[in-house]
Structure formats: structure tokens, C-alpha cells
Enzyme design. Sequence first.
Site, short mmCIF file in Angstrom:
data_model
loop_
_atom_site.label_atom_id
_atom_site.label_comp_id
_atom_site.label_asym_id
_atom_site.label_seq_id
_atom_site.Cartn_x
_atom_site.Cartn_y
_atom_site.Cartn_z
N LEU A 104 0.84 -1.21 0.00
CA LEU A 104 0.00 0.00 0.00
C LEU A 104 0.87 1.26 0.00
O LEU A 104 0.56 2.24 -0.68
CB LEU A 104 -0.90 -0.04 1.24
CG LEU A 104 -2.07 0.91 1.36
CD1 LEU A 104 -2.87 0.98 0.08
CD2 LEU A 104 -2.96 0.48 2.52
N ASP A 152 10.30 3.16 6.89
CA ASP A 152 10.02 1.73 6.90
C ASP A 152 11.20 1.01 7.55
O ASP A 152 12.32 1.53 7.60
CB ASP A 152 9.81 1.18 5.47
CG ASP A 152 9.00 -0.11 5.45
OD1 ASP A 152 7.81 -0.07 5.07
OD2 ASP A 152 9.55 -1.16 5.85
N ASP A 202 12.82 1.03 12.84
CA ASP A 202 11.82 0.14 13.43
C ASP A 202 10.89 0.98 14.31
O ASP A 202 11.34 1.94 14.95
CB ASP A 202 12.57 -0.90 14.29
CG ASP A 202 11.68 -2.07 14.69
OD1 ASP A 202 10.55 -1.83 15.16
OD2 ASP A 202 12.13 -3.21 14.52
N SER A 219 0.99 -7.02 8.66
CA SER A 219 -0.27 -6.85 7.93
C SER A 219 -1.05 -8.15 7.75
O SER A 219 -2.05 -8.18 7.02
CB SER A 219 0.02 -6.21 6.56
OG SER A 219 0.88 -7.06 5.81
N SER A 242 -8.30 -2.11 9.80
CA SER A 242 -8.58 -3.19 8.84
C SER A 242 -9.98 -3.74 9.04
O SER A 242 -10.53 -3.71 10.16
CB SER A 242 -7.56 -4.32 9.04
OG SER A 242 -7.91 -5.45 8.28
N TYR A 272 -4.04 -10.27 14.69
CA TYR A 272 -3.82 -9.11 13.81
C TYR A 272 -5.02 -8.15 13.88
O TYR A 272 -4.86 -6.94 14.10
CB TYR A 272 -3.59 -9.62 12.37
CG TYR A 272 -3.75 -8.57 11.31
CD1 TYR A 272 -2.86 -7.51 11.22
CD2 TYR A 272 -4.81 -8.62 10.40
CE1 TYR A 272 -3.01 -6.53 10.25
CE2 TYR A 272 -4.97 -7.66 9.43
CZ TYR A 272 -4.07 -6.60 9.35
OH TYR A 272 -4.23 -5.63 8.40
N ARG A 326 -14.66 -12.71 -2.82
CA ARG A 326 -14.90 -11.88 -1.63
C ARG A 326 -14.43 -10.44 -1.85
O ARG A 326 -15.11 -9.49 -1.46
CB ARG A 326 -14.17 -12.48 -0.43
CG ARG A 326 -14.05 -11.54 0.75
CD ARG A 326 -13.19 -12.11 1.87
NE ARG A 326 -12.90 -11.13 2.87
CZ ARG A 326 -11.82 -10.33 2.88
NH1 ARG A 326 -10.93 -10.41 1.90
NH2 ARG A 326 -11.63 -9.46 3.83
#
Length: 269
Positions: free
Chosen positions: A16, A35, A49, A73, A109, A138, A176
Site C-alpha cells: 500500500l 520503513d 523500526d 499486515s 482493517s 492481527y 470476496r
Amino acid sequence: MPAPRTVLLTGAAGGLGTLMRDLLPDYGYELRLLDLRPIEGAPDAIVADLADQEALREAVRGVDAIIHLAGISLEAPFEKIVKANIEGTYHLYEAAREEGVGRIVFASSNHAVGYTPRPRGDDPLIPIDTPRRPDTFYGLSKCFGEDLAQLYWDKHGLETVSVRIGSCFPEPTSVRMLSVWMSPADGARLFHAALTAEHVGHTVVHGSSANTRLWWDLTSARALGYDPQDDSEPFAGKLIAEQGELQDGNEAHAYLGGQFVTDPPIWPY
Ligand code: NAI
Ligand code: 15L
């Protein structure tokens, strides 16, 4: 709130993040990238991190807003999720509070509510205030992130838009996904709306395109000024021919979270 221009994009090396690095500059944003992994072609990207509190504080200094995508993720052992998604998100919010950053767009999410049965027939769309029903550790970490965002708004006046992203990939790859797909272009539209809408406090929105087979309500996203332009329907014929329609007796087809309920994909690192 004036439109933010300099935006820290965490998780910038990910799927993303890579899509948004291409799309968001067209809205006038100057992106600062962060990142765990270096980013090819972006030597200025901050390699850090989320556990490194000093690096985070430096990374957020002077930005107008943050889009927080970094973290695990997929499903992973609880201890890993705690470190990256729970402690990591806390460290980012602390850095933002200390440096006076006004707004965060948090990548939540669908898996925060993944055990919600998918609508069938004339069932109403899933409302944004549907009870939390995480389908994995998650998903549970995304519930934590949303609650952390609420706390930092109530206690510190730091605004967040929590985007419960469906599936943001260049194309839907499952039947889905026809119901929860967010095209990358609509993703950029939604992030832009979340960065620029006034007085969001802590707002939770569903993140998808205006799909013909939509499962959830986009009202709170539209209230930010989001006007989705895409629909997964052109992909439906091919995907259904290859995979068949969703089946009533199949547990992996029964819930919003799909396969995360029965057999979640595991974080490989
Ligand atoms: P991804 O796994 O491709 O990217 C995540 C990035 O975060 C990676 O580049 C990774 O190196 C970085 N990262 C992981 N742990 C880190 C740490 N401790 N410190 C710094 N960086 C770290 O995931 P994707 O698909 O790009 O998703 C981005 C965000 O959006 C994630 O938070 C994900 O949970 C969320 N999301 C994505 C959806 C999608 O359809 N792509 C759907 C729902 C939520
Ligand atoms: C997510 O939360 C994941 O990060 C992404 O990789 C997809 O699996 C997406 O959900 C989905 O539900 O399709």
C-alpha cells in the site's frame, strides 16, 4: 485545519505504501518515508523500526500529518503482533503527541470486525458502529489502534481517521474482494479526504470503492468528502468463472474477514 502538506508515510516500502508513494504527490503532498526496510530509489527514506522511539520522534518532527501503514499486515504469533502493531503504534502516537503533530490517518482493517457475518440478499450494509469482532490477533491489534486513537483524541486533542481498509490492491483477486475492494486511486482519494476534512476528532470509516457488491456502509467516509470513483464489477465475470460464487455452507465465505476466520495468511518474517 489548513490542508497538511508534509506527511510522514510509515510502511512506505510495503504494498500500500508503494501505491501511495506514486499517487499522493499528485494531491500536493510532500512525503517523508519510513520503513523497516530500505526503499529502492528513495535514498532519503528513513530506515527505522517502530520500536526505535528516538528515530520516530525525529521522523515526525515538523510534519503536518502522518499516514500510519507500518506494521504486521497478516496474522502472526501474539508476541510479534504486540511488538510491531501494539507497542509500535503506541510509540508513534507518543512521538506525534510530543512533537505536536495534529492528525494521524491510521490503517485499521476489516479484520477488526472480521467475524461480522457478511450481508446476504436484502440484509442491510454493515454499519460503521458494528461491534468489534476481530478474527485474528492481527485484527485485535487494529482494535487496539482504534482505541489508542480515541484515547489520544479525548486526552490530548490529537485527531485520527481510522480507515478500516477492505482490500487495497491494483485488482481484486477473489470473489470476496469484489465486495471490499478499494482501488488504489480511491485509496488515495480517501487518504486525501482523511487528511483534509475539518474537525474529525476520532472518526472511523470503511475503506473501499463504490462496489456494486458492497458489504458495508460508506457514509462516514463520504462525510469526510470521499467520493469513490471505482467499482470492482468489471472484474466479477472472470473471478466468478474461475472461483465460483460464495457458498452458503462454507465458513470461509460466511464472514466479512473471509479466509482470516478459518485459515489466515501468516506473516512470513
Ligand atoms: P505490507 O506488509 O505490504 O507493508 C507493511 C510495511 O510495514 C512493510 O514494508 C514492513 O517492512 C513495514 N513494517 C513492518 N513492521 C515494521 C516495524 N516494526 N517498523 C517499521 N516498519 C515496519 O502491508 P500493506 O498491504 O502495504 O498494508 C499497509 C497497512 O495497511 C498495514 O498496517 C495493514 O495492516 C493495513 N491494511 C492493508 C490492507 C490492504 O488491503 N493492503 C487491508 C487492511 C489493512
Ligand atoms: C488486511 O488487513 C491485510 O493487511 C491485507 O493483506 C488483505 O489480506 C486484506 O486485509 C483483506 O482482507 O483482503
